[in-house]
Each structure stands twice: as C-alpha cells, then as structure tokens.
Design an enzyme around this catalytic site. Structure first.
Site, short mmCIF file in Angstrom:
data_model
loop_
_atom_site.label_atom_id
_atom_site.label_comp_id
_atom_site.label_asym_id
_atom_site.label_seq_id
_atom_site.Cartn_x
_atom_site.Cartn_y
_atom_site.Cartn_z
CD GLU A 1 -2.74 -1.26 2.45
OE1 GLU A 1 -2.70 -0.37 3.31
OE2 GLU A 1 -3.40 -2.31 2.58
CG LEU B 1 18.14 -4.14 9.10
CD1 LEU B 1 17.53 -5.44 9.56
CD2 LEU B 1 19.44 -4.43 8.34
CB CYS C 1 0.01 -8.23 4.85
SG CYS C 1 -1.01 -7.82 3.43
NE ARG D 1 -7.10 -3.77 6.07
CZ ARG D 1 -7.25 -4.32 4.87
NH1 ARG D 1 -7.87 -5.47 4.76
NH2 ARG D 1 -6.78 -3.73 3.79
N1 LIG Z 1 -3.67 -4.82 1.33
C1 LIG Z 1 -2.49 -5.24 0.93
O1 LIG Z 1 -1.52 -4.47 0.93
C2 LIG Z 1 -2.28 -6.64 0.44
C3 LIG Z 1 -1.09 -6.97 -0.23
C4 LIG Z 1 -0.91 -8.28 -0.69
C5 LIG Z 1 -1.90 -9.23 -0.46
N2 LIG Z 1 -3.03 -8.90 0.21
C6 LIG Z 1 -4.06 -9.92 0.41
O2 LIG Z 1 -5.11 -9.71 -0.52
C7 LIG Z 1 -6.37 -10.03 0.03
C8 LIG Z 1 -7.30 -8.84 -0.03
O3 LIG Z 1 -6.75 -7.80 0.75
P1 LIG Z 1 -7.29 -6.30 0.67
O4 LIG Z 1 -6.42 -5.49 1.54
O5 LIG Z 1 -7.47 -5.94 -0.75
O6 LIG Z 1 -8.74 -6.50 1.36
P2 LIG Z 1 -9.94 -5.45 1.41
O7 LIG Z 1 -10.67 -5.76 2.67
O8 LIG Z 1 -9.44 -4.08 1.14
O9 LIG Z 1 -10.86 -5.88 0.16
C9 LIG Z 1 -11.61 -7.06 0.09
C10 LIG Z 1 -12.90 -6.75 -0.66
O10 LIG Z 1 -13.58 -7.97 -0.93
C11 LIG Z 1 -14.97 -7.71 -0.89
N3 LIG Z 1 -15.71 -8.97 -0.76
C12 LIG Z 1 -15.76 -9.83 0.28
N4 LIG Z 1 -16.57 -10.86 0.00
C13 LIG Z 1 -17.04 -10.68 -1.25
C14 LIG Z 1 -17.93 -11.39 -2.10
N5 LIG Z 1 -18.51 -12.53 -1.70
N6 LIG Z 1 -18.20 -10.89 -3.32
C15 LIG Z 1 -17.64 -9.74 -3.73
N7 LIG Z 1 -16.79 -9.01 -2.98
C16 LIG Z 1 -16.50 -9.47 -1.75
C17 LIG Z 1 -15.11 -6.78 0.29
O11 LIG Z 1 -16.33 -6.06 0.27
C18 LIG Z 1 -13.88 -5.88 0.11
O12 LIG Z 1 -14.19 -4.72 -0.64
C19 LIG Z 1 -6.08 -10.53 1.45
O13 LIG Z 1 -5.95 -11.93 1.42
C20 LIG Z 1 -4.74 -9.90 1.76
O14 LIG Z 1 -3.99 -10.63 2.70
C21 LIG Z 1 -3.26 -7.61 0.66
#
Ligand SMILES: NC(=O)c1ccc[n+]([C@@H]2O[C@H](COP(=O)([O-])OP(=O)(O)OC[C@H]3O[C@@H](n4cnc5c(N)ncnc54)[C@H](O)[C@@H]3O)[C@@H](O)[C@H]2O)c1
Length: 432
Positions: A155, A253, A263, A331
């Site tokens: 992010e 570091l 995460c 978060r």
């Molecule tokens: N945020 C990061 O920097 C990052 C980086 C790498 C990996 N990840 C991984 O990616 C995944 C998503 O993370 P995020 O930060 O984007 O989460 P987030 O909470 O920002 O987004 C998830 C979205 O999914 C939607 N959702 C949930 N159930 C749904 C359904 N049944 N149908 C349609 N939409 C639905 C939610 O409304 C939400 O908008 C996680 O597993 C996280 O660990 C996140």
C-alpha cells in the site's frame, strides 16, 4: 483478455485497474454496493497515490467496469481473480477463509466455459486444493484450472509495485493456465520482472514465507534497538552497517513501532497455525509474533517514563495513526494498541493524519482528530511521531508553537537529537 476481479479492495482494485491499463477488459466486482456506486462515479474509496487518475482514465476508455453482479461478471470473463479478505479467524490464529469459499461456490454456479480461477488473496497452503474440490463437485477438470498468484504490492506504492514487481509467482499444476498467465503478464515481464512458475502449493507458501521473513527482519532490528538504548549506541548505525552486507540488505531494517497493517500480523499468525495443522513447529515465527505483540507495551512504558508516570490529564498528540505512511489503512496499526490504553489512563489525545479522521478512533474517550499538525500539537505535553509521512519530516516545532515546550517521541527516527539542542524540547527516539 477478459478479467474479473472479485473483491474491489486494496488488492482487487489496484490490480484490476492496472490490468485494464495494460489493455485488458476488466470487471471489478464487490458485494459492497456503496463502494461500487462510488467507483462508477469515479470516486475512489481508498487512499492510494496515483490510483484515482488511473481509474478515471480506464473508465473513460471503457476497459474498466464495476459491478455487484458476480454471476454475470464471471460468465463474461476468462480469468477470475479472487481478491477478497482473509483476516484472522475470530478466537483463533488461523486465516478465516469463509469469504474465499463463499466466492468459490458462487463461481461454481456460474462456470459456463473454461475459466482460470486465481487466488490473489493470501491463502494458506492447500487452499487451492480445497477450492478445486468444491469446483469438482459440479464440473469436470476440463472446465477450470485453479491457480495461485500471490500479490506482493505494498500500500502506498501499489501501482508502481504492480507495474514493476521484483517477481511474478504463478503456482499452477497445469501448463495451459501457465501459458495464458505468462501472456497476460508479458508487458510486465518485458520490463524486467522475473516470472516464476511453481506448483500451486509452493506459490501459496512463497507468500507466507516472504511476509514472515520481512516481519522477522523488522522484529529483529526492533529488538536490537532495545539493546542499543541500553548501551548508548545509535541503532541507525547498526542498520547501515548490517544493511550494506548484500546477504542481509538494508530494507525492512529500520527500528520503529510494532509492525502492523493488513498483512504481516495476520499472515505470521496464520502460517504458525497452518504449520500446527501439519504438526510442524515454526518456533522462530512464533517468537516474532510474541515479540511484536510485546513491542507496543514496551513503547507504552517508554511513554510513561517520558511523562514521569503521570499520564492522567496529560495532553498527547499523535502525528499519523495509520500503520505506515501513504495509506489510510488502520488495520492492526500500533496506534490502535497504544491510544486506547493511554485514553483509559486519563490522557487527552489529539491526532492528525493526512488521510483524515478514523472511524476506529471515533468512540474512544478523549480522542479527537485535528485538521492540522499545528492544531494537533498545540498545548501538548507530548508529541508522538507515529507514522513516517513526508508531512512530518521538516516540522519547525519552535516556529509552529510558541510558549509551552513539549516532549517529542519520534518513533520513526525522522529527526536527530542535534535538531532539538538548545530549543527547549525534550527529544526521544528509538534505539539511540
Ligand atoms: N492490502 C495489501 O496491501 C495486500 C497486499 C498483498 C496481499 N493482500 C491480500 O489480498 C487479500 C485482499 O486484501 P485487501 O487489503 O485488498 O482486502 P480489502 O478488505 O481491502 O478488500 C476485500 C474486498 O472484498 C470484498 N468482498 C468480500 N466478499 C465478497 C464477495 N462474496 N463478493 C464480492 N466481494 C467481496 C469486500 O467487500 C472488500 O471490498 C487478502 O488476502 C490480503 O492478505 C493484501
């Protein structure tokens, strides 16, 4: 190619928009109707530098669409990316995969031709096997391929990270999907990204192992910083001295608060929990989780020391409350560990964050958002620099506030002791 991103959060929205910018037709789906409505109007629900411009550009050229109709969006697409959340399960340390399996069932009901179904969400090893089992109940293997393509974007740097990643990891157990995905990522591969094809389980594991390693690096230097404080050493010298060794590297570091975000905290706990399921003891990562949990208590103790153990009615200003700079993501931010405890002890807390007020802090007693750095620090006994935004890097405290001199606790080591010499401020930092 026709792509469908399920889950339009930090990962789904950024990668969906970037894929459309590379020339693909992308539908970003979410169950959150307000989110989809505002995106259709060109309003971006998250803070991510550069994202708004890219969304507007690709909305205009009609390669990017937003929808709440999952069934229709899946039918129209060849490649489905699952990007929903995988938070920590309530009452346990394991990953809550309910969103993943709910989506899988919906996909199963909508498969009309061959689809590649990809987990971009971070999922524990063998989740792909479970997804496959669910799909096999209704369809034969010729109708789909389940692939793991973990996401490594950060992010605040997400667009750059998507376009110039260190590596693209594709975990698939068949060559057909590998070929198609290599082609999808070709514009990024030709710019220099490494493309790695592994088994599906290996790809799932690469993501957790990477995040756990980075969390370990942060925790390692945080503990070394504790020792530096006792031995009158500047931890920044240690970071530089260690980081120049190419086997170690300088990134991740830098000593500071406990690691947070969407995460590292959940992924370190989840890999330990997965290992337990497979009767393996990840003792090192367990220690990292424990040390990081303790870190906020340790920093709270330093705050009490700075305030001579008199917290009641003390005015404390937090500069930055998100888990890191250039994001609005709260978060597991360490501020959420510290602020409620300080409030309970009777402190009066102002905070300023460049991304605005936070719902998470709304209901905490005596905590208020201020609309500028000056308003936040006015009248303070202690100013805590919690997040490393550029906005906080060149504050002229002396000019900004006349009269009462406060203590400054710089949790990001932005400033040096020298800066505050002869200015009347008491300055504290981390590991020096
Ligand atoms: N945020 C990061 O920097 C990052 C980086 C790498 C990996 N990840 C991984 O990616 C995944 C998503 O993370 P995020 O930060 O984007 O989460 P987030 O909470 O920002 O987004 C998830 C979205 O999914 C939607 N959702 C949930 N159930 C749904 C359904 N049944 N149908 C349609 N939409 C639905 C939610 O409304 C939400 O908008 C996680 O597993 C996280 O660990 C996140």
């Amino acid at each position: 190619m026709k792509l469908c991103m399920i889950g339009t959060g930090y990962v789904g929205l950024v990668s969906g928009v970037c894929f459309s910018d590379l020339g693909n037709d992308v539908i970003c789906v979410d169950k959150d109707q307000d989110k989809i409505k505002s995106l259709k109007d060109g309003n971006i629900p998250i803070y991510e530098p550069g994202l708004s411009e890219l969304v507007l550009k690709n909305l205009r050229n009609k390669r990017l669409n937003f929808s709440t109709d999952l069934n229709k969006s899946i039918k129209l697409s060849d490649i489905i990316f699952i990007c929903v959340g995988t938070p920590t399960k309530k009452g346990s340390d394991s990953a809550d995969l309910s969103q993943i399996f709910k989506v899988t069932k919906e996909i199963s009901n909508s498969i009309n031709k061959f689809k590649i179904i990809i987990t971009k969400s971070t999922v524990p090893v063998t989740t792909g096997d479970d997804i496959e089992k669910i799909l096999l109940k209704k369809h034969n293997k010729k109708k789909f391929s389940v692939v793991s393509n973990p996401e490594f974007l950060r992010e605040g740097e997400a667009i750059r990270d998507f376009n110039f990643p260190d590596r693209i990891v594709i975990g698939s157990n068949d060559n057909k999907s590998n070929k198609i995905l290599k082609n999808l990522y070709l514009p990024i591969i030709t710019k220099g990204a490494h493309y790695i094809h592994t088994s599906r389980r290996a790809a799932e594991m690469i993501k957790y192992a990477s995040n756990s390693f980075l969390a370990t690096k942060i925790t390692f230097i945080n503990e070394i910083a504790n020792l530096c404080e006792k031995t009158n050493i500047n931890v920044e010298d240690i970071s530089i001295g260690m980081g120049l060794d190419k086997r170690i590297g300088s990134r991740f570091l830098r000593a500071g608060p406990a690691y947070g975000g969407s995460c590292f905290p959940k992924d370190t706990k989840a890999i330990v929990s997965t290992a337990q399921k497979f009767k393996t003891n990840l003792s090192l990562i367990k220690s990292v989780v424990k040390s990081n949990k303790n870190r906020s208590n340790l920093l709270l103790n330093r705050i009490y020391d700075i305030l001579n153990n008199k917290v009641k009615n003390k005015k404390i200003s937090f500069l930055g409350v998100t888990f890191k700079a250039n994001t609005d993501d709260m978060r597991d931010s360490s501020s959420l560990k510290m602020i409620p405890i300080l409030s309970k002890k009777g402190a009066i807390i102002n905070y300023f964050d460049p991304t605005g007020p936070k719902n998470e802090l709304e209901k905490i007693k005596n905590v208020s958002f201020k609309s500028s750095i000056k308003k936040s620090i006015e009248g303070s006994d202690l100013v805590i620099i919690h997040t490393e935004w550029n906005d906080f890097k060149s504050i002229n405290f002396k000019k900004l506030i006349s009269g009462k001199k406060f203590a400054i606790f710089d949790m990001r080591n932005i400033y040096s002791n020298k800066k505050f010499k002869n200015q009347g401020f008491r300055y504290y930092s981390i590991g020096r």
